[in-house]
Design a protein around this motif. Structure first.
Motif, PDB file in Angstrom:
ATOM      1  N   VAL A  34      -1.911  -2.374   1.108  1.00 38.00           N
ATOM      2  CA  VAL A  34      -0.515  -2.048   1.416  1.00 38.00           C
ATOM      3  C   VAL A  34       0.416  -3.145   0.910  1.00 38.00           C
ATOM      4  CG1 VAL A  34       1.151  -1.708   3.284  1.00 38.00           C
ATOM      5  CG2 VAL A  34      -1.101  -0.633   3.420  1.00 38.00           C
ATOM      6  N   VAL A  35       0.031  -4.403   1.131  1.00 39.26           N
ATOM      7  CA  VAL A  35       0.878  -5.528   0.737  1.00 39.26           C
ATOM      8  C   VAL A  35       1.045  -5.583  -0.781  1.00 39.26           C
ATOM      9  CG1 VAL A  35       1.120  -8.035   0.743  1.00 39.26           C
ATOM     10  CG2 VAL A  35       0.263  -6.859   2.774  1.00 39.26           C
ATOM     11  N   VAL A  36      -0.064  -5.516  -1.507  1.00 38.20           N
ATOM     12  CA  VAL A  36       0.053  -5.614  -2.969  1.00 38.20           C
ATOM     13  C   VAL A  36       0.770  -4.393  -3.533  1.00 38.20           C
ATOM     14  CG1 VAL A  36      -2.010  -7.064  -3.128  1.00 38.20           C
ATOM     15  CG2 VAL A  36      -2.219  -4.589  -3.459  1.00 38.20           C
ATOM     16  N   ALA A  37       0.651  -3.250  -2.843  1.00 38.58           N
ATOM     17  CA  ALA A  37       1.348  -2.053  -3.313  1.00 38.58           C
ATOM     18  C   ALA A  37       2.856  -2.234  -3.249  1.00 38.58           C
ATOM     19  CB  ALA A  37       0.922  -0.841  -2.491  1.00 38.58           C
ATOM     20  N   VAL A  38       3.341  -2.919  -2.218  1.00 37.33           N
ATOM     21  CA  VAL A  38       4.780  -3.160  -2.097  1.00 37.33           C
ATOM     22  C   VAL A  38       5.278  -4.005  -3.267  1.00 37.33           C
ATOM     23  CG1 VAL A  38       6.587  -4.242  -0.704  1.00 37.33           C
ATOM     24  CG2 VAL A  38       4.781  -2.915   0.409  1.00 37.33           C
ATOM     25  N   GLY A  39       4.534  -5.061  -3.606  1.00 41.90           N
ATOM     26  CA  GLY A  39       4.940  -5.913  -4.721  1.00 41.90           C
ATOM     27  C   GLY A  39       4.851  -5.213  -6.057  1.00 41.90           C
ATOM     28  N   PHE A  93      -5.913 -20.626 -10.026  1.00 40.90           N
ATOM     29  CA  PHE A  93      -5.260 -21.173  -8.841  1.00 40.90           C
ATOM     30  C   PHE A  93      -5.301 -20.239  -7.634  1.00 40.90           C
ATOM     31  CE2 PHE A  93      -3.049 -23.407 -12.339  1.00 40.90           C
ATOM     32  CZ  PHE A  93      -3.376 -24.711 -11.978  1.00 40.90           C
ATOM     33  N   GLY A  94      -5.767 -19.033  -7.829  1.00 45.00           N
ATOM     34  CA  GLY A  94      -5.838 -18.090  -6.728  1.00 45.00           C
ATOM     35  C   GLY A  94      -4.815 -16.977  -6.894  1.00 45.00           C
ATOM     36  N   HIS A  95      -5.259 -15.759  -6.654  1.00 48.52           N
ATOM     37  CA  HIS A  95      -4.384 -14.609  -6.876  1.00 48.52           C
ATOM     38  C   HIS A  95      -3.304 -14.488  -5.805  1.00 48.52           C
ATOM     39  CE1 HIS A  95      -6.883 -13.380 -10.148  1.00 48.52           C
ATOM     40  NE2 HIS A  95      -7.957 -13.312  -9.385  1.00 48.52           N
ATOM     41  N   ARG A  96      -3.556 -15.001  -4.616  1.00 42.94           N
ATOM     42  CA  ARG A  96      -2.534 -14.940  -3.570  1.00 42.94           C
ATOM     43  C   ARG A  96      -1.307 -15.742  -3.975  1.00 42.94           C
ATOM     44  NH1 ARG A  96      -1.050 -18.172   0.886  1.00 42.94           N
ATOM     45  NH2 ARG A  96      -0.256 -16.970   2.685  1.00 42.94           N
ATOM     46  N   GLN A  97      -1.522 -16.962  -4.470  1.00 41.88           N
ATOM     47  CA  GLN A  97      -0.406 -17.822  -4.844  1.00 41.88           C
ATOM     48  C   GLN A  97       0.409 -17.230  -5.995  1.00 41.88           C
ATOM     49  OE1 GLN A  97      -3.390 -18.668  -3.989  1.00 41.88           O
ATOM     50  NE2 GLN A  97      -3.534 -20.708  -3.083  1.00 41.88           N
ATOM     51  N   THR A  98      -0.274 -16.763  -7.026  1.00 39.90           N
ATOM     52  CA  THR A  98       0.454 -16.224  -8.178  1.00 39.90           C
ATOM     53  C   THR A  98       1.187 -14.940  -7.802  1.00 39.90           C
ATOM     54  OG1 THR A  98      -1.593 -15.149  -8.937  1.00 39.90           O
ATOM     55  CG2 THR A  98      -1.037 -17.269  -9.916  1.00 39.90           C
ATOM     56  N   PHE A  99       0.602 -14.144  -6.919  1.00 44.30           N
ATOM     57  CA  PHE A  99       1.261 -12.912  -6.463  1.00 44.30           C
ATOM     58  C   PHE A  99       2.571 -13.242  -5.754  1.00 44.30           C
ATOM     59  CE2 PHE A  99       2.092  -9.686  -3.237  1.00 44.30           C
ATOM     60  CZ  PHE A  99       2.027  -8.513  -3.979  1.00 44.30           C
ATOM     61  N   ALA A 134       4.654 -10.292 -14.562  1.00 39.47           N
ATOM     62  CA  ALA A 134       3.331 -10.541 -15.126  1.00 39.47           C
ATOM     63  C   ALA A 134       2.464 -11.359 -14.184  1.00 39.47           C
ATOM     64  CB  ALA A 134       3.465 -11.264 -16.471  1.00 39.47           C
ATOM     65  N   LEU A 135       3.070 -12.188 -13.359  1.00 31.91           N
ATOM     66  CA  LEU A 135       2.288 -12.987 -12.415  1.00 31.91           C
ATOM     67  C   LEU A 135       1.686 -12.121 -11.307  1.00 31.91           C
ATOM     68  CD1 LEU A 135       4.493 -16.184 -11.904  1.00 31.91           C
ATOM     69  CD2 LEU A 135       2.267 -16.066 -13.026  1.00 31.91           C
ATOM     70  N   LEU A 136       2.465 -11.160 -10.823  1.00 32.89           N
ATOM     71  CA  LEU A 136       1.977 -10.430  -9.644  1.00 32.89           C
ATOM     72  C   LEU A 136       1.116  -9.217  -9.973  1.00 32.89           C
ATOM     73  CD1 LEU A 136       3.703  -7.588  -8.806  1.00 32.89           C
ATOM     74  CD2 LEU A 136       5.510  -9.268  -8.509  1.00 32.89           C
ATOM     75  N   MET A 137       1.241  -8.625 -11.174  1.00 30.37           N
ATOM     76  CA  MET A 137       0.467  -7.413 -11.471  1.00 30.37           C
ATOM     77  C   MET A 137      -1.037  -7.659 -11.547  1.00 30.37           C
ATOM     78  SD  MET A 137       2.416  -4.750 -11.497  1.00 30.37           S
ATOM     79  CE  MET A 137       1.982  -3.422 -12.597  1.00 30.37           C
TER      80      MET A 137
END
Length: 537
Positions: A34-39, A93-99, A134-137
């Motif tokens: 749900v969270v990544v879908a919003v972004g 560096f981790g996908h959470r941070q870049t997202f 490009a960072l969050l996709m």
């Protein structure tokens, strides 16, 4: 369906906490989705929401057809050039941070566009949108890959694809409502509250996952070579239609040659560097390579074709932005319904048949759109739009699974970047190439159609200006023109525009038909291991 017990878990990071059940919602797979879908919704929405606002932007800021193309192409180009590098950043560096960084930057850039007062400012901040998008996709795909077990990954990707598909196709509807009832600036301001929501949810919910053998260094020469190669290629395709460049011009082919050289040097370098940006061994997987090509071809047909549909609905049929968006509702609806169903189907039978069937329907839909005319009814349009949505849904889901599932876990960000880069490059190529097809047909047909209607002759400069207007479906009627002459000019402009759109749609149909054969080379991902949170689903 593969059982969970048969799936080998990925290597555990010794620094990671023990795999005890997670407390609360932090790191929960479905809530993570749900969270990544919003972004992701913001980025996908902006790929097409601007299309419905283009006529208003062009009118308010006195933009030419080339300017309007740059508003679209600048965004796609920035995404395409930086997605793979952004995926690498996530792996490192981790996908959470870049997202989260991507979400914040995208929202800020969107607000800046809304406050822009000139076309150059709009284009600059559209490029910034692309860079942060490009960072969050790829980070979103990396988080899903690390969180979901193999037997649920297709369903997750199906819902993720539904969000992208619905946002991409729903952009014109949302854009139409905002443009008609608020302003074109509101199309961009809407990303600010969405970005704040994604940031807050991300800070609370998302949990970082990193593979033990994740990359520890950067391939700077590889980044520069790949970015240069893609930039030169898309730049050449965008500039080629301009009279000062031309498809046979030296500058056009100079950039194409530079792109080829950069790609060759990139491949040479990647085969020798210790930690390459894109390990070339990835492309030893025929299904993964086929998935990348398939995404490019699908986006060429879809994005390129959709670019002209908004002009057709508004400038030829005279629909308001909202009505134009509502006419695309069958496309949106079929993508919303079809994506999760495609995820279930692909889990059961594999991606090959759904992908080939989807591209076949896409080809049929684009061929049908080539038959549209100035007096085509809403029912006929809805039929072709619905067919297009039904065809695109399994392709977006299936090609993503093929690319991400055939890459090792430690390269999930790079794989996500490849998937998205393929789609964005295809979108840029589709807009550029089909735009060139439209321009060429208009330049060829307009003088004859103008003369046949016995309209007052135009100078070469006037004809050039008229062609630019007709490429957007706008009749080049000067102030003070008598009504009967204005009506004739409108008929000529719309007839010429429809000729160009018909040819562009046929080219898109041909691209989609070729993609059917590429789809037959795909198969289920061989590396779709359970993610770090799989045991707790």
């Amino acid at each position: 369906m593969t059982s969970q017990t048969a799936v080998a878990p990925p290597p555990k990071d010794p620094k990671s906490p023990s795999p005890a059940p997670l407390k609360g919602l932090r790191g929960h797979p479905w809530v993570t989705l749900v969270v990544v879908a919003v972004g992701v919704m913001m980025v996908a929405l902006d790929g097409t929401i601007v299309a419905i606002a283009n006529p208003a932007i062009a009118d308010d800021l006195d933009a030419t057809f080339a300017d309007v193309q740059w508003i679209t192409n600048g965004y796609f180009l920035a995404l395409a050039v930086s997605l793979i590098t952004a995926g690498k950043l996530g792996d490192r560096f981790g996908h959470r941070q870049t997202f989260l960084i991507g979400v914040v930057g995208f929202a800020i850039a969107s607000a800046a566009i809304g406050f822009s007062e000139t076309i150059p400012m709009v284009v600059v901040f559209r490029v910034a949108q692309g860079l942060f998008g490009a960072l969050l996709m790829p980070a979103a795909l990396g988080l899903l890959r690390a969180t979901f077990p193999a037997e649920k990954l297709n369903m997750a990707i199906g819902i993720w694809g539904m969000v992208i598909g619905a946002s991409t196709a729903g952009g014109p509807i949302v854009g139409g409502l905002l443009v008609e009832h608020v302003s074109w600036q509101s199309v961009f301001f809407i990303n600010v509250p969405v970005g704040v929501l994604a940031l807050v949810l991300g800070l609370v919910i998302l949990k970082d996952h990193r593979a033990e053998n994740a990359p520890r260094s950067f391939d700077i020469p590889g980044i520069l070579l790949l970015s240069g190669a893609m930039f030169c290629l898309v730049w050449a395709l965008i500039k080629a239609p301009e009279p000062s460049w031309g498809w046979g011009g030296g500058k056009t082919w100079g950039f194409i040659l530079a792109s080829v050289v950069c790609f060759a040097l990139f491949a040479f370098w990647e085969s020798r560097v210790k930690e390459p940006l894109i390990p070339l061994k990835l492309f030893r997987s025929v299904p993964l390579s086929a998935g990348v090509v398939l995404m490019v071809l699908m986006a060429i047909a879809f994005m390129g074709g959709l670019f002209f549909v908004t002009f057709y609905l508004q400038n030829v049929h005279g629909l308001s932005p909202v009505d134009a968006g509502l006419h695309l509702l069958p496309l949106t609806g079929m993508m919303i319904v079809g994506s999760p169903l495609a995820g279930v189907l692909i889990t059961k039978v594999g991606p090959r048949i759904p992908l080939a069937g989807g591209m076949t329907l896409t080809a049929v839909a684009m061929f049908g759109m080539s038959t549209l005319s100035t007096d085509t009814g809403s029912l006929t349009m809805s039929l072709w739009f619905a067919t297009l949505g039904l065809g695109l849904a399994p392709v977006m889901v299936g090609a993503t699974e093929v690319i991400v599932g055939n890459a090792p876990m430690e390269l999930s960000g790079v794989a996500g970047g490849l998937q998205q880069a393929a789609m964005q490059i295809g979108g840029s190529l589709g807009t550029a190439v089909l735009g060139a097809v439209m321009a060429s047909r208009v330049d060829t047909d307009l003088p004859g159609n103008w003369a046949d209607a016995e309209l007052p002759p135009l100078t070469e400069a006037q004809l050039d200006e008229a062609s630019k207007a007709v490429e957007m479906g706008v009749p080049p009627v000067a102030q003070g023109t008598p009504p009967e002459i204005a009506a004739k000019i409108g008929d000529v402009a719309h007839e010429t525009f429809m000729s160009g759109m018909g040819l562009a749609s046929l080219v898109a149909a041909g691209v989609a038909a070729a993609a059917v054969f590429i789809a037959l080379l795909t198969k289920r991902g061989a590396n779709a291991q359970a993610g770090a949170g799989a045991a707790h689903i």
